[in-house]
Write a protein that holds these residues in place. Sequence first.
Motif, short mmCIF file in Angstrom:
data_model
loop_
_atom_site.label_atom_id
_atom_site.label_comp_id
_atom_site.label_asym_id
_atom_site.label_seq_id
_atom_site.Cartn_x
_atom_site.Cartn_y
_atom_site.Cartn_z
N GLY A 166 0.78 -1.22 0.00
CA GLY A 166 0.00 0.00 0.00
C GLY A 166 0.82 1.27 0.00
N LEU A 167 0.21 2.32 0.52
CA LEU A 167 0.84 3.64 0.55
C LEU A 167 2.11 3.63 1.39
CD1 LEU A 167 0.50 6.55 -0.44
CD2 LEU A 167 -0.80 7.01 1.64
N GLU A 168 2.10 2.84 2.46
CA GLU A 168 3.29 2.76 3.33
C GLU A 168 4.53 2.34 2.55
OE1 GLU A 168 4.85 0.17 7.18
OE2 GLU A 168 2.74 0.10 6.61
N TRP A 169 4.43 1.30 1.73
CA TRP A 169 5.58 0.82 0.97
C TRP A 169 5.86 1.70 -0.23
CZ3 TRP A 169 9.34 -2.33 2.41
CH2 TRP A 169 9.13 -3.03 3.60
N TRP A 170 4.82 2.32 -0.79
CA TRP A 170 5.02 3.30 -1.88
C TRP A 170 5.97 4.39 -1.38
CZ3 TRP A 170 3.77 3.81 -6.99
CH2 TRP A 170 3.84 5.10 -7.54
N LYS A 171 5.66 4.94 -0.19
CA LYS A 171 6.49 5.99 0.40
C LYS A 171 7.85 5.46 0.83
CE LYS A 171 3.68 7.33 3.62
NZ LYS A 171 2.97 8.06 4.68
N LYS A 172 7.88 4.27 1.40
CA LYS A 172 9.14 3.68 1.86
C LYS A 172 10.11 3.49 0.69
CE LYS A 172 11.10 -0.13 4.39
NZ LYS A 172 11.00 -0.79 5.65
N ASP A 173 9.56 3.18 -0.47
CA ASP A 173 10.40 3.01 -1.66
C ASP A 173 10.83 4.35 -2.26
OD1 ASP A 173 10.32 0.28 -1.41
OD2 ASP A 173 8.93 -0.07 -3.07
N GLY A 174 10.33 5.45 -1.70
CA GLY A 174 10.79 6.77 -2.11
C GLY A 174 9.97 7.46 -3.17
N TYR A 175 8.80 6.94 -3.49
CA TYR A 175 7.97 7.56 -4.52
C TYR A 175 7.17 8.72 -3.94
CZ TYR A 175 9.27 3.31 -6.95
OH TYR A 175 9.99 2.29 -7.51
#
Length: 131
Positions: free
Chosen positions: A104-113
């Motif tokens: 979700g959004l958590e991993w989207w942000k964690k990946d730097g997007y």
Amino acid sequence: MNEQIKHYANKLQFEMDPSDLFDALNKGEKIIVIDARKPMAFKAEHIPGAINIPHREMNEERTQTLDKNILYITYCDGIGCNASTKGALNMAKLGFYVKELIGGLEWWKKDGYAIKGTQSEPNESKAECSC
């Protein structure tokens, strides 16, 4: 061995990770990203270009203008939230081709997007897949 192949092929048929979604969007693939959370969460932060259809509101009337010939990706907060799963199920029941965004959004942000919304900070995406 065949059961393993079938299992992993099935997972990829129904799931997408942030890196694959980012690449597909940049290539201009026909994808619509759906944030399946409540409007207040979407307003605070969301994936750029995503539309907000809370999973509780996914019905024929709410989705009647959507094209059933393209791919939809549902997401929510992340691993501790199942709105994306409920959204993917609802969209599939309505006849749409849908995948769920892993993490979700958590991993989207964690990946730097980059994200957009009232709680977002400008973030130029320079992420690379580490897998």
